[in-house]
Motif scaffolding. Structure first.
Motif, short mmCIF file in Angstrom:
data_model
loop_
_atom_site.label_atom_id
_atom_site.label_comp_id
_atom_site.label_asym_id
_atom_site.label_seq_id
_atom_site.Cartn_x
_atom_site.Cartn_y
_atom_site.Cartn_z
N GLY A 146 -68.33 -11.33 -67.75
CA GLY A 146 -68.43 -10.47 -66.58
C GLY A 146 -67.39 -9.38 -66.44
N LYS A 147 -66.13 -9.73 -66.23
CA LYS A 147 -65.15 -8.70 -65.93
C LYS A 147 -64.73 -7.90 -67.15
CE LYS A 147 -61.00 -11.60 -66.17
NZ LYS A 147 -59.81 -12.01 -65.48
N TYR A 148 -65.11 -8.32 -68.33
CA TYR A 148 -64.70 -7.60 -69.54
C TYR A 148 -65.76 -6.64 -70.05
CZ TYR A 148 -60.86 -10.89 -69.62
OH TYR A 148 -59.77 -11.62 -69.29
N LYS A 149 -66.95 -6.66 -69.49
CA LYS A 149 -68.00 -5.75 -69.97
C LYS A 149 -67.61 -4.30 -69.68
CE LYS A 149 -72.85 -5.24 -70.42
NZ LYS A 149 -73.97 -6.06 -70.67
N LYS A 150 -66.99 -4.08 -68.55
CA LYS A 150 -66.47 -2.76 -68.19
C LYS A 150 -64.99 -2.93 -67.86
CE LYS A 150 -66.96 -0.71 -64.11
NZ LYS A 150 -67.56 -0.08 -62.95
N VAL A 151 -64.12 -2.24 -68.58
CA VAL A 151 -62.69 -2.34 -68.36
C VAL A 151 -62.18 -0.98 -67.89
CG1 VAL A 151 -60.46 -2.80 -69.45
CG2 VAL A 151 -62.48 -4.05 -70.21
N VAL A 152 -61.31 -1.00 -66.90
CA VAL A 152 -60.74 0.25 -66.40
C VAL A 152 -59.25 0.28 -66.78
CG1 VAL A 152 -60.27 1.68 -64.38
CG2 VAL A 152 -62.40 0.36 -64.52
N LEU A 153 -58.87 1.31 -67.53
CA LEU A 153 -57.49 1.54 -67.91
C LEU A 153 -56.95 2.66 -67.02
CD1 LEU A 153 -58.06 1.64 -71.77
CD2 LEU A 153 -57.37 -0.33 -70.39
N LYS A 154 -55.63 2.75 -66.91
CA LYS A 154 -55.06 3.76 -66.02
C LYS A 154 -53.83 4.40 -66.66
CE LYS A 154 -53.07 4.07 -61.36
NZ LYS A 154 -52.75 3.29 -60.15
N ILE A 155 -53.72 5.73 -66.49
CA ILE A 155 -52.49 6.45 -66.86
C ILE A 155 -51.96 7.11 -65.60
CG2 ILE A 155 -53.10 6.83 -69.29
CD1 ILE A 155 -53.83 9.75 -68.48
N LYS A 156 -50.64 7.25 -65.52
CA LYS A 156 -50.03 7.87 -64.36
C LYS A 156 -48.71 8.51 -64.75
CE LYS A 156 -47.85 3.60 -62.73
NZ LYS A 156 -47.66 2.74 -61.57
N GLY A 157 -48.18 9.30 -63.85
CA GLY A 157 -46.90 9.95 -64.10
C GLY A 157 -46.65 11.05 -63.09
N ASN A 158 -45.65 11.85 -63.39
CA ASN A 158 -45.26 12.96 -62.52
C ASN A 158 -45.00 14.18 -63.39
OD1 ASN A 158 -44.58 14.36 -60.18
ND2 ASN A 158 -42.42 13.79 -60.35
N VAL A 159 -45.65 15.28 -63.07
CA VAL A 159 -45.50 16.51 -63.84
C VAL A 159 -44.57 17.46 -63.09
CG1 VAL A 159 -46.69 18.49 -64.84
CG2 VAL A 159 -47.81 16.26 -64.81
N ILE A 160 -43.46 17.83 -63.74
CA ILE A 160 -42.53 18.80 -63.17
C ILE A 160 -43.09 20.20 -63.40
CG2 ILE A 160 -40.21 19.78 -63.36
CD1 ILE A 160 -39.23 16.98 -64.10
N PRO A 161 -43.22 21.00 -62.35
CA PRO A 161 -43.80 22.33 -62.51
C PRO A 161 -43.00 23.20 -63.47
CG PRO A 161 -43.46 21.80 -60.18
CD PRO A 161 -42.81 20.74 -60.98
N ALA A 162 -43.70 24.09 -64.17
CA ALA A 162 -43.05 25.04 -65.06
C ALA A 162 -42.23 26.02 -64.23
CB ALA A 162 -44.10 25.78 -65.88
N PRO A 163 -41.09 26.49 -64.74
CA PRO A 163 -40.30 27.46 -63.98
C PRO A 163 -41.09 28.76 -63.80
CG PRO A 163 -39.28 26.96 -66.11
CD PRO A 163 -40.51 26.14 -66.00
N GLU A 164 -40.94 29.35 -62.63
CA GLU A 164 -41.64 30.61 -62.36
C GLU A 164 -41.01 31.71 -63.18
OE1 GLU A 164 -42.50 31.57 -58.32
OE2 GLU A 164 -42.73 29.46 -57.79
N LYS A 165 -41.86 32.62 -63.64
CA LYS A 165 -41.36 33.71 -64.51
C LYS A 165 -41.17 34.98 -63.74
CE LYS A 165 -43.58 31.72 -68.47
NZ LYS A 165 -44.52 31.81 -69.51
#
Length: 142
Positions: A123-142
């Protein structure tokens, strides 16, 4: 008459015994694959928007007794791209789902899911949900 009944009984018994043994062989041959991942979540931590896309690998093992097929791996967003094995993963063998996240134009915290669909019967293994996460620091303004 009595000998005919005995013959029919023996014939019927042989047929039934043969049918049960064939059914048992089919049941044994089918088996069930099972997928178990080492980790279900990966935290990239803090990454920079102007950097190259980041990649992680989710390792899994087929702990079942039949070949495991990854039917599909789909991400919750176009910024996330999963790659998965196209050939069957044999019982006891390992596999990898590689996930790449493109953070360009996406500053701030992120959390994305990857849904993995398999031929596993549990049952619970037929569909598995994986997750990625993090924090992206914005690029410096030009």
């Amino acid at each position: 008459m009595k000998s005919r009944l005995i013959s029919l009984f023996l014939l019927f018994s042989a047929v039934m015994f043969g049918a049960f043994s064939v059914g048992a062989e089919k049941k044994e041959a089918k088996g069930k694959p099972t997928i178990v991942f080492t980790d279900y979540v990966h935290d990239f931590g803090t990454i920079h928007e102007e950097g190259k896309p980041v990649t992680t690998k989710f390792e899994f093992v087929n702990t079942g007794d039949a070949p495991l097929l990854i039917l599909k791996a789909s991400a919750s967003c176009g910024c996330t791209r999963p790659e998965y094995p196209k050939s069957p993963v044999q019982p006891g063998k390992k596999g990898v789902i590689k996930v790449t996240y493109n953070q360009k134009g996406r500053p701030g915290e992120f959390s994305k899911t990857i849904t993995v669909r398999t031929n596993a019967k549990e049952g619970k293994y037929k569909k598995v949900v994986l997750k990625i996460k993090g924090n992206v620091i914005p690029a410096p303004e030009k």
